[in-house]
Design an enzyme around this catalytic site. Structure first.
Site, mmCIF file in Angstrom:
data_model
loop_
_atom_site.group_PDB
_atom_site.id
_atom_site.type_symbol
_atom_site.label_atom_id
_atom_site.label_comp_id
_atom_site.label_asym_id
_atom_site.label_seq_id
_atom_site.Cartn_x
_atom_site.Cartn_y
_atom_site.Cartn_z
ATOM 1 N N LYS A 68 26.757 19.700 -48.157
ATOM 2 C CA LYS A 68 25.620 19.641 -47.236
ATOM 3 C C LYS A 68 25.333 20.736 -46.471
ATOM 4 O O LYS A 68 23.999 21.015 -46.262
ATOM 5 C CB LYS A 68 26.338 18.752 -46.196
ATOM 6 C CG LYS A 68 26.632 17.129 -46.536
ATOM 7 C CD LYS A 68 27.316 16.193 -45.768
ATOM 8 C CE LYS A 68 27.567 14.923 -46.352
ATOM 9 N NZ LYS A 68 28.491 14.274 -45.558
ATOM 10 N N ILE A 120 20.759 9.991 -40.267
ATOM 11 C CA ILE A 120 20.079 10.931 -39.167
ATOM 12 C C ILE A 120 18.973 11.698 -39.957
ATOM 13 O O ILE A 120 19.170 11.941 -40.979
ATOM 14 C CB ILE A 120 21.162 11.863 -38.755
ATOM 15 C CG1 ILE A 120 22.256 11.624 -38.154
ATOM 16 C CG2 ILE A 120 20.436 12.877 -37.440
ATOM 17 C CD1 ILE A 120 23.335 12.593 -37.630
ATOM 18 N N LYS A 170 24.572 14.801 -52.507
ATOM 19 C CA LYS A 170 24.509 16.086 -52.077
ATOM 20 C C LYS A 170 25.422 17.000 -53.095
ATOM 21 O O LYS A 170 24.904 18.125 -53.144
ATOM 22 C CB LYS A 170 25.243 15.879 -50.615
ATOM 23 C CG LYS A 170 26.921 15.650 -50.978
ATOM 24 C CD LYS A 170 27.117 14.398 -49.816
ATOM 25 C CE LYS A 170 26.028 13.222 -49.902
ATOM 26 N NZ LYS A 170 26.649 11.987 -49.321
ATOM 27 N N GLU A 230 16.820 12.706 -48.200
ATOM 28 C CA GLU A 230 17.227 12.691 -46.598
ATOM 29 C C GLU A 230 18.554 12.192 -46.640
ATOM 30 O O GLU A 230 19.338 12.725 -45.673
ATOM 31 C CB GLU A 230 16.355 11.721 -46.057
ATOM 32 C CG GLU A 230 16.487 11.439 -44.498
ATOM 33 C CD GLU A 230 16.326 12.617 -43.569
ATOM 34 O OE1 GLU A 230 15.106 13.343 -43.577
ATOM 35 O OE2 GLU A 230 17.077 13.370 -43.312
ATOM 36 N N VAL A 235 22.371 14.409 -46.556
ATOM 37 C CA VAL A 235 22.921 15.322 -45.467
ATOM 38 C C VAL A 235 22.908 14.351 -44.204
ATOM 39 O O VAL A 235 21.623 13.881 -43.746
ATOM 40 C CB VAL A 235 22.074 16.609 -45.291
ATOM 41 C CG1 VAL A 235 22.867 17.435 -44.181
ATOM 42 C CG2 VAL A 235 22.105 17.254 -46.535
ATOM 43 N N GLY A 255 23.697 11.548 -43.477
ATOM 44 C CA GLY A 255 23.566 10.105 -43.825
ATOM 45 C C GLY A 255 22.313 9.484 -43.181
ATOM 46 O O GLY A 255 20.978 9.846 -43.481
#
Ligand code: HSE
Length: 449
Positions: free
Chosen positions: A208, A139, A108, A132, A135, A137
């Site tokens: 993030k 999710i 990030k 992915e 930000v 982790g």
């Protein structure tokens, strides 16, 4: 669809995340191939500390110590950069793109600070940079914002995107601990790093938020100008008072678009509203205890978004850790591998070439505020406080004064304001601080949600 398609992948960095990714790919190659139609062949892993890669199960003949061996391998189509930092990692990403390889990264800091150059290079070369894991982790938040919610104009985003801070604030709230005590506990249990500054100072959340701004609001921000406040100055006494008033403290990343755009303004030609303003900030905030984000405790992450079509959505899960992060990285690797093998854009994202919003100055930010003043307990002081706030157009919604200890002659006054402009509020605080009625610097915590 052939099940024999193979995509060769190289990995740079075999630490907590990189090791977890190697382990997952090696242990789940069959499952990934069944579900995607592609065999992910992890052909090289680079790490200066080679035993870390062996420990993740990578065969010794696939471990190298120099990232160039990965980037220069003509068979490798995807390079996963998982070493972190903004120095060598930037060389890894840029040289992988120069060599015509797609990139997957969890970095990030690198993308928030150098993203424009990196994505421009990827666009020139028709390559994907998938991020992915950068930000929130594990999710699948970026997938949802990029694809699932593509039809929406986003209006606001509130996020708890740093598990370390959320863990510390949860401990402070639940156990009445001061910041230092909660931090020590978090470090003992492995929820905070030995040097926690990047997390507790809010910088990690800021990185993030910068990526979420680009992805969901089509607006890059100059990271060095983002308003960021961490949690180090949050006092346990304010958490206790706020709890009694029905509020829970959280470190929030906030993005708000103004004015709320109507879906008709685009006219279907793809142009964006240029006159709207975007408010961005990372700061500790109080949420009503009934707010869904207030219930997100411990090291968990959650992001609440509001789109003009879908309205509110909530994403919740683990934002850090070896396997949750590996879950997101492997998802990107598989998505890119599918596009390499079967064609299509994969998780390609078209970053904004022109910002959709102007960044609003933080002085124009609007919030309600929790304020606490320790004042000299003399006639008229409370009236003075209220007068100065009123003169700056800050209206008081609630007030509580804690009785003075007759030996020290001091009283604590807590105020909750109506929505006020940040610039006015800080001028009022300056005015009050100049009056010699305060015993210590005032406390200010924004109220969100
Ligand atoms: N250090 C972060 C956290 C995870 O505590 O959530 C990586 O960004």
């Amino acid at each position: 669809m052939s099940m024999n398609a193979v995509c060769k992948v190289g990995l740079v960095g075999a630490g907590v995340v990189g090791g977890g990714v190697a382990e997952t790919i090696l242990a789940r190659a069959g499952l990934l191939a069944r579900r995607s139609g592609v065999h992910i062949d992890l052909v090289k892993v680079a790490d200066k500390d080679q035993p870390r890669a062996y420990a993740a199960g990578v065969p010794k003949d696939r471990v190298v110590d120099d990232f160039r061996a990965v980037v220069d391998d003509p068979e490798i189509r995807i390079v996963a950069e998982l070493m972190g930092g903004t120095g060598v990692a930037c060389d890894v990403v840029m040289s992988a793109l120069a060599a015509g390889k797609h990139v997957v990264t969890a970095n990030k800091a690198l993308l928030a600070e150098r993203g424009r150059d990196i994505f421009a290079k990827a666009r020139d070369k028709n390559l994907v940079v998938a991020f992915e894991a950068a930000v929130a982790g594990g999710i699948p938040l970026l997938l949802a914002l990029r694809d699932g919610l593509v039809a929406n104009r986003m209006q606001s985003l509130l996020g708890i995107v740093n598990g370390t801070c959320n863990y510390i604030l949860t401990e402070m709230t639940g156990k009445n601990l001061p910041f230092e005590g909660a931090l020590k506990e978090a470090q003992r249990l492995g929820f905070a790093e030995a040097d926690p500054s990047g997390d507790v100072d809010g910088k990690d959340s800021g990185h993030k938020l910068a990526l979420l701004s680009a992805l969901a609001f089509e607006t890059w921000i100059d990271f060095s100008r983002l308003h960021i406040e961490g949690i180090k100055n949050i006092r346990d006494i304010d958490i206790r008072i706020a709890s009694n008033l029905g509020y829970t403290p959280k470190l929030l990343g906030v993005i708000r678009a103004e004015p709320r755009p109507s879906s008709s303004e685009e006219g279907g030609r793809g142009e964006v509203a240029e006159n709207g303003r975007l408010f961005l900030s990372v700061h500790p905030a109080l949420l009503r205890t009934s707010h869904p984000l207030a219930a997100v405790s411990g090291s968990m992450n959650a992001v609440e978004t509001e789109g003009d079509a879908v309205m509110e959505s909530m994403f919740y899960g683990r934002g850090a850790g070896r396997y949750p992060t590996a879950s997101a990285v492997v998802s990107d690797i598989v998505a890119v591998a599918k596009s390499v093998v079967f064609g299509g854009p994969g998780p390609a994202w078209f970053p904004p070439e022109k910002n959709a919003y102007r960044i609003a100055p933080f002085t124009d930010y609007q919030a309600r505020y929790y304020l606490r003043f320790v004042i000299r307990d003399k006639p008229g002081v409370l009236g003075t406080l209220a007068t100065v706030l009123g003169a700056r157009n800050v209206s008081i919604a609630a007030m509580h004064q804690f009785e003075a200890d007759r030996f020290d002659g001091l009283a604590s006054v807590c105020l909750i304001t109506h929505s006020a402009r940040e610039g006015n509020l800080s001028q009022a605080i300056n005015d009050i601080s100049a009056l010699d009625i305060l015993h210590e610097p005032p406390v200010l915590i924004r109220i969100e949600g």
